[in-house]
Design a protein around this motif. Structure first.
Motif, PDB file in Angstrom:
ATOM      1  N   GLU A  31       0.824  -1.293   0.003  1.00  0.00           N
ATOM      2  CA  GLU A  31      -0.043  -0.036   0.066  1.00  0.00           C
ATOM      3  C   GLU A  31       0.939   1.170  -0.104  1.00  0.00           C
ATOM      4  O   GLU A  31       1.925   1.568   0.881  1.00  0.00           O
ATOM      5  N   ASN A  32       0.362   2.116  -0.691  1.00  0.00           N
ATOM      6  CA  ASN A  32       1.210   3.541  -0.946  1.00  0.00           C
ATOM      7  C   ASN A  32       2.927   3.511  -0.917  1.00  0.00           C
ATOM      8  O   ASN A  32       3.596   3.918  -0.264  1.00  0.00           O
ATOM      9  N   GLN A  33       3.388   2.293  -1.747  1.00  0.00           N
ATOM     10  CA  GLN A  33       4.747   2.042  -1.832  1.00  0.00           C
ATOM     11  C   GLN A  33       5.518   3.217  -2.347  1.00  0.00           C
ATOM     12  O   GLN A  33       5.053   3.411  -3.589  1.00  0.00           O
ATOM     13  N   GLN A  34       6.768   3.186  -1.979  1.00  0.00           N
ATOM     14  CA  GLN A  34       7.573   3.982  -2.984  1.00  0.00           C
ATOM     15  C   GLN A  34       9.155   3.166  -2.474  1.00  0.00           C
ATOM     16  O   GLN A  34       9.138   2.653  -1.641  1.00  0.00           O
ATOM     17  N   LEU A  35       9.932   3.350  -3.726  1.00  0.00           N
ATOM     18  CA  LEU A  35      11.231   2.754  -3.403  1.00  0.00           C
ATOM     19  C   LEU A  35      12.187   3.919  -3.419  1.00  0.00           C
ATOM     20  O   LEU A  35      12.170   4.731  -4.265  1.00  0.00           O
ATOM     21  N   ILE A  36      12.917   3.818  -2.464  1.00  0.00           N
ATOM     22  CA  ILE A  36      14.019   4.875  -2.213  1.00  0.00           C
ATOM     23  C   ILE A  36      15.415   4.196  -2.186  1.00  0.00           C
ATOM     24  O   ILE A  36      15.576   3.251  -1.933  1.00  0.00           O
ATOM     25  N   SER A  49       5.202   6.846  -5.069  1.00  0.00           N
ATOM     26  CA  SER A  49       3.943   6.310  -4.406  1.00  0.00           C
ATOM     27  C   SER A  49       2.690   6.601  -5.427  1.00  0.00           C
ATOM     28  O   SER A  49       1.799   5.601  -5.510  1.00  0.00           O
ATOM     29  N   THR A  50       3.058   7.335  -5.958  1.00  0.00           N
ATOM     30  CA  THR A  50       2.064   7.971  -7.139  1.00  0.00           C
ATOM     31  C   THR A  50       1.812   6.886  -8.330  1.00  0.00           C
ATOM     32  O   THR A  50       0.698   6.928  -8.954  1.00  0.00           O
ATOM     33  N   GLU A  51       3.087   6.091  -8.621  1.00  0.00           N
ATOM     34  CA  GLU A  51       2.982   5.224  -9.685  1.00  0.00           C
ATOM     35  C   GLU A  51       2.328   4.050  -9.383  1.00  0.00           C
ATOM     36  O   GLU A  51       1.939   3.162 -10.157  1.00  0.00           O
ATOM     37  N   ARG A  52       1.810   3.680  -8.072  1.00  0.00           N
ATOM     38  CA  ARG A  52       1.030   2.790  -7.628  1.00  0.00           C
ATOM     39  C   ARG A  52       1.620   1.261  -8.006  1.00  0.00           C
ATOM     40  O   ARG A  52       0.882   0.406  -8.515  1.00  0.00           O
ATOM     41  N   VAL A  53       2.617   1.289  -7.903  1.00  0.00           N
ATOM     42  CA  VAL A  53       3.571  -0.362  -7.940  1.00  0.00           C
ATOM     43  C   VAL A  53       3.739  -0.890  -6.802  1.00  0.00           C
ATOM     44  O   VAL A  53       4.119  -0.403  -5.859  1.00  0.00           O
ATOM     45  N   CYS A  54       3.304  -2.145  -7.028  1.00  0.00           N
ATOM     46  CA  CYS A  54       3.453  -2.837  -5.567  1.00  0.00           C
ATOM     47  C   CYS A  54       4.759  -3.755  -5.967  1.00  0.00           C
ATOM     48  O   CYS A  54       5.051  -4.538  -7.122  1.00  0.00           O
ATOM     49  N   ALA A  55       5.880  -3.753  -5.080  1.00  0.00           N
ATOM     50  CA  ALA A  55       7.022  -4.481  -5.328  1.00  0.00           C
ATOM     51  C   ALA A  55       7.760  -4.925  -4.049  1.00  0.00           C
ATOM     52  O   ALA A  55       7.240  -4.614  -2.798  1.00  0.00           O
ATOM     53  N   GLN A  56       8.616  -5.756  -4.070  1.00  0.00           N
ATOM     54  CA  GLN A  56       9.512  -6.233  -3.136  1.00  0.00           C
ATOM     55  C   GLN A  56      10.812  -6.557  -3.431  1.00  0.00           C
ATOM     56  O   GLN A  56      11.028  -6.999  -4.648  1.00  0.00           O
ATOM     57  N   LYS A  57      11.669  -6.821  -2.477  1.00  0.00           N
ATOM     58  CA  LYS A  57      13.143  -7.230  -2.883  1.00  0.00           C
ATOM     59  C   LYS A  57      13.358  -8.635  -3.056  1.00  0.00           C
ATOM     60  O   LYS A  57      12.915  -9.246  -2.225  1.00  0.00           O
ATOM     61  N   VAL A  58      14.011  -8.960  -4.203  1.00  0.00           N
ATOM     62  CA  VAL A  58      14.387 -10.241  -4.484  1.00  0.00           C
ATOM     63  C   VAL A  58      15.965 -10.451  -3.898  1.00  0.00           C
ATOM     64  O   VAL A  58      16.487 -11.430  -3.092  1.00  0.00           O
ATOM     65  N   GLY A  59      16.843  -9.530  -4.157  1.00  0.00           N
ATOM     66  CA  GLY A  59      18.148  -9.553  -3.584  1.00  0.00           C
ATOM     67  C   GLY A  59      18.689  -8.221  -3.706  1.00  0.00           C
ATOM     68  O   GLY A  59      18.546  -7.329  -4.683  1.00  0.00           O
ATOM     69  N   GLU A  60      19.513  -7.968  -2.747  1.00  0.00           N
ATOM     70  CA  GLU A  60      20.102  -6.688  -2.557  1.00  0.00           C
ATOM     71  C   GLU A  60      21.839  -6.974  -2.344  1.00  0.00           C
ATOM     72  O   GLU A  60      22.042  -7.273  -1.288  1.00  0.00           O
ATOM     73  N   LYS A  61      22.533  -6.789  -3.254  1.00  0.00           N
ATOM     74  CA  LYS A  61      23.808  -6.996  -3.034  1.00  0.00           C
ATOM     75  C   LYS A  61      24.754  -6.623  -4.191  1.00  0.00           C
ATOM     76  O   LYS A  61      24.092  -6.236  -5.172  1.00  0.00           O
TER      77      LYS A  61
END
Length: 263
Positions: A31-36, A49-61
């Protein structure tokens, strides 16, 4: 949707080697997500958040070994529901700006991420299923290598459509109010017309069921929920072979249709 290779200039020297972190707001709730991205003491918005994209991290390295953390992002197209497959994007920082790859795949069971010979690879599927998705024969499996700040396609395997003499597809239901549609053909060359009768499953854009009503009153019930039934020009035991979906061929064994080895 995000633009391929979006460059966000930061004006930071590549030699600084400042820590890079990626933060998704409300990652567990979609909900109301943003990626920074956090670069040292600075914060930069990659997805608002206005782009209304739902996302989650798969890998960060540091996938490309340049000293900065990169991100493999899973875009949850159904925002937590099971209507849709998920897509993926590679985001990296080159010391001056962020680079975002194009969005890839329509995957239902997650990507395969692995390391080989010092390089990182990801395997992404595109499976055309979902609400009113009647697309045919576009399913594929692609393998990408992370190369610098981009993804390099190294292998692609895609369905191959077997041509049919006549066919009926789930796409024919779009715009129709019919509960069933049929395809007529003399399947056993007895001079009488048989019918392939199909019902539509809107939830998956496919046939909910299908059957063959032979002119003599016999009925064969299909054993799958494909998007296409096609009639081929070859016969087995006096009946025309059928293609189910893109490339599954079923043949008459004397009593019913089933997969049989080539003669």
């Amino acid at each position: 949707m995000m633009v391929a290779f979006l460059m966000i200039s930061l004006g930071i020297s590549a030699s600084a080697q400042i820590e890079v972190r990626y933060v998704i707001s409300n990652e567990n709730y979609f909900e109301n997500q943003q990626l920074i991205a956090v670069v040292g003491n600075d914060t930069f918005t990659l997805i608002d958040s206005t782009e209304r994209v739902c996302a989650q991290k798969v890998g960060e390295k540091d996938f490309n070994y340049d000293g900065y953390s990169d991100l493999l992002l899973e875009i949850v197209n159904g925002c937590g529901g099971n209507c849709c497959g998920n897509s993926y994007q590679y985001i990296s920082y080159n010391g001056k700006s962020f680079v975002q790859s194009k969005v890839l795949g329509y995957d239902w069971n997650g990507i395969d991420l692995f390391q080989k010979d010092g390089n990182w690879y990801l395997v992404i599927e595109t499976v055309n299923a979902g609400c009113e998705n009647t697309d045919l024969c576009g399913d594929k499996t692609e393998t990408y290598m992370i190369e610098g700040y981009s993804l390099k396609l190294v292998e692609s395997k895609q369905e191959q459509k077997i041509p049919a003499v006549k066919e009926i597809t789930s796409n024919e239901f779009i715009g129709q109010n019919a509960s069933t549609l049929s395809l007529s053909c003399d399947l056993n060359s007895d001079g009488l017309t048989d019918s392939i009768v199909c019902s539509y499953w809107e939830r998956w854009g496919a046939f909910s069921d299908w059957k063959i009503i032979f002119a003599n009153g016999d009925v064969y019930y299909g054993k799958s929920t494909p998007k296409r039934i096609g009639i081929l020009d070859a016969k087995t035991n006096g009946y025309f072979n059928l293609v189910v979906g893109c490339d599954e061929i079923i043949k008459w064994n004397g009593q019913e249709y089933e997969e049989l080895p080539d003669e």
